[in-house]
Scaffold this active site. Sequence first.
Site, mmCIF file in Angstrom:
data_model
loop_
_atom_site.group_PDB
_atom_site.id
_atom_site.type_symbol
_atom_site.label_atom_id
_atom_site.label_comp_id
_atom_site.label_asym_id
_atom_site.label_seq_id
_atom_site.Cartn_x
_atom_site.Cartn_y
_atom_site.Cartn_z
ATOM 1 C CB SER A 241 16.439 42.481 34.859
ATOM 2 O OG SER A 241 17.276 42.144 33.761
ATOM 3 C CE1 TYR B 153 12.324 42.279 31.753
ATOM 4 C CE2 TYR B 153 14.651 42.771 31.430
ATOM 5 C CZ TYR B 153 13.654 42.020 32.017
ATOM 6 O OH TYR B 153 13.995 41.006 32.873
#
Length: 254
Positions: A136, A149
């Site tokens: 990401s 995350y």
Amino acid sequence: MDLGLRGHRVIVTAGASGIGRAISEGFRDEGAVVTVCDIDAEALATVKGMTTAQVDVSDRDAVSRFMANAISDMGGLDCLVNNAGIAGPTGAVEDIPPDGWDDTLTVCLTSQFNTTRCAVEALKASANGSIINLSSLAGRVGFALRSPYAAAKWGVIGFTKSLALELGPHGIRANAILPGLVAGDRQRRVLEAKAQRLGQTYEATEAEAFSHVSIKDYVTPQQIADQCLFLASTRGRTISGQAISVCGDTQKLA
């Protein structure tokens, strides 16, 4: 464009919906032989033209069985796409539940180890072996209020680079894809959670997110799939060890 992927043997984790669905269908439409695993039985039931299995990627024993069966059934493996991930909790680091931290790192990072360790032997036998790990943009710029995350996605990049160095001499390339703001339910839920946390509207939260993006539009799952197809093809045969952003030039995740 014919990318020469007909007969290519591919495994996609969490391939029954969202980005994973676009990736798995992209390979299928190019003529590849695709095996998809996902934890969502209902989503798996809608998958067409691919072999499917319900698997929790955080369960190492279940992953080992799935990988062995998939590789055996396909007669080998040419590409592993580690797409599985969860958004994890939203909140200040001192408020993050430890279980939320553990779960996020397990699904977003450790699951990639779980599959990769089972894939290497088969990939070494491939004439065009590759591993594509979904990271990401949070793995490059960080993400306030989303520390589990971001930490996991930074780990994915380190894991990918290490794989490239280790497996390159065997003809296996490894790359990471770093999506930015991707259209879909997951991104909507992330923005909703942040809006609630900050006590502001969804629209204000979305506008703030796009204020740091040069191309002010969502990335589509198909764009991520297209990048994966290129990397898995022989056209991408010298691309390895890269963290490739597909993000519209996002400078910051807000």
